[in-house]
Enzyme design. Structure first.
Site: not given
Lengths: 258, 210
Positions: B83, B186, B188
């Protein structure tokens, strides 16, 4: 490409999911992690946890829950309910929530939105608005829809985004709990008035209501609780139907992964 | 089998909890750290970032981490920027005029077009422009990833672009050059697809093919 998000909403009290979520095969229907994992496997794009914990000394259990969810479930989630200060927001975001939603406290003190946005970024701040029809417009209600304010809901949505809210979560109090579908006249006016994403909430009684919210209301995300919780419909079925109506959604994982 | 060690650089910005836990989940021995010695000694390094470009760069400098980050990249060890951690690898950003980035990649970071809602806060499907063991190939299954951003990188060298998404036009979603991988999305927060990508990256850290 604009992909519409489907967001189940879970009520939590003292770190436990309440209001009778009724999935088949869950060992513990109140376990926020087990439920979040289940919704993730069905293809939920995000989750909202609405904290209805009444006593402030129980808030620590919510923070523990947020920490546990962020450690095990890898989709974005928002925590709302009872966030009255920057300190409250910070506790949730530091524990691992991706966003916080603010409602009554932000209306009473709009600088709260700017303060959270300044420290964590607008993408972390969702302004939740409870609106009820009044004359030719819609009025903002506070305290879970009990307290009228006399303020215009569309104007407040615009003001909240100007202050730094990165998203608006709009609940029609007229429709909430009725299962009659979203108030898409309201959704359309707000969607056309703000430049950040709009999440619609309140009144979903069938999967076709989710389609209507996008087609008629112009919303970017649809939030629902009971139709998913009671096992009537899965998130995967919702996405299937939306896809059949030409709405772009992230496909749910194949059933083998569920 | 040994778990590769990964330093997740913690410079006081935002929520790094999920990045840390996701890396642990896919088999890395991940640590949150601002210690230059740890960053210099792990098998790989992750630079997360969220919020404002200038604020993130300022936080990196105030923690004296610009040198350790540049040395980690120059060491050839696998490096992953996520990001704003991707955006900072470029020279500058329209979000924070006058704030220099790390300048690892030539180019700048520009606002998404006015024709689309900002931020892009949604899942989007990757279009792979340069097949890669970690990012995948065009023939791989559709990969939907979660994005939250209002600006995106515009690299000078188009050959570093590994993947794009369609959001008011082609938006750079991932860049790759040698040991450096950078994702605007992202992983994650991208459920099974994101964890699978992180797992392939961790395997590549271990020197194995995914």
């Amino acid at each position: 490409m604009r992909a519409i998000r489907v967001i189940p909403c879970l009520d939590v009290d003292g770190g436990r999911v309440v209001k009778g979520v009724n999935f088949v095969g869950l060992r513990d229907a109140g376990d926020p992690i087990e439920l979040a994992q289940r919704y993730d496997a069905e293809g939920a794009d995000e989750l909202v946890f609405l904290d209805i914990t009444a006593s402030s000394d129980q808030r620590a259990t919510t923070i523990d829950m947020v920490h546990a969810v962020a450690s095990t479930v890898f989709i974005p989630f928002t925590v709302g309910g009872g966030i009255r200060s920057l300190t409250d927001a910070r506790a949730m975001l530091r524990a691992g929530a991706d966003k916080v939603s603010v409602n009554t406290a932000a209306f009473e003190r709009p600088a709260l939105i700017s303060e959270i946005a300044a420290e964590f970024g607008s993408q972390c701040v969702v302004c939740a608005i409870d609106a009820r029809r009044s004359g030719s417009g819609w009025e903002v209600y506070l305290h879970g829809g009990r307290t009228p304010t006399g303020a215009d809901a569309v104007k407040w949505a615009v003001e909240a985004t100007r202050l730094g809210a990165g998203e608006v979560l709009l609940t029609s109090m007229d429709r909430d709990g009725t299962r009659l579908g979203f108030d898409n006249e309201l959704n359309r006016i707000v969607a056309d008035s703000i430049t950040v994403p709009l999440i619609a909430s309140g009144g979903v009684g069938s999967l076709s209501h989710l389609v209507d919210g996008v087609v008629d209301g112009g919303v970017d995300a649809v939030l629902a609780a009971s139709i998913f919780h009671f096992g009537e419909h899965s998130v995967a079925e919702a996405k299937q139907l939306m896809g059949e109506h030409g709405i772009t959604v992230r496909p749910s994982p194949p059933p083998a992964n569920r | 089998m040994r778990r590769p060690s990964v330093a997740v650089i913690d410079y006081g910005i935002g929520n790094l909890h999920s990045a840390h836990k996701a890396l642990l989940c896919v088999g890395a021995d991940a640590v949150l750290t601002a210690d230059p010695q740890v960053i210099a000694s792990t098998d790989a390094v992750v630079l997360p970032g969220v919020g404002n470009f200038g604020a993130c760069m300022e936080a990196i400098r105030s923690h004296n981490l610009e040198g350790p980050i540049n040395r980690a990249i120059a060491s050839g060890r696998p490096f992953l920027g996520i990001c704003v951690g991707m955006q900072m690898l470029f020279e500058s950003s329209d979000e924070s005029p006058g704030a220099p980035g790390l300048g690892v990649f030539a180019g700048t970071v520009r606002w998404l077009p006015h024709s689309v809602k900002r931020p892009q806060m949604q899942w989007n499907r990757l279009a792979i422009t340069r097949p890669d063991l970690v990012i995948g190939s065009d023939s791989s299954a559709d990969q939907w990833m979660y994005f939250v951003h209002s600006l995106a990188a515009v690299p000078v060298e188009s050959e570093i672009i590994a993947a794009t998404v369609d959001y008011g036009g082609d938006v750079v979603a991932a860049c790759r050059r040698e040991n450096i991988l950078a994702t605007q999305f992202h992983p994650e927060k991208s459920s099974v697809a994101g964890l699978a990508l992180l797992e392939r990256w961790v395997l590549s850290v271990r020197g194995e093919q995914a």
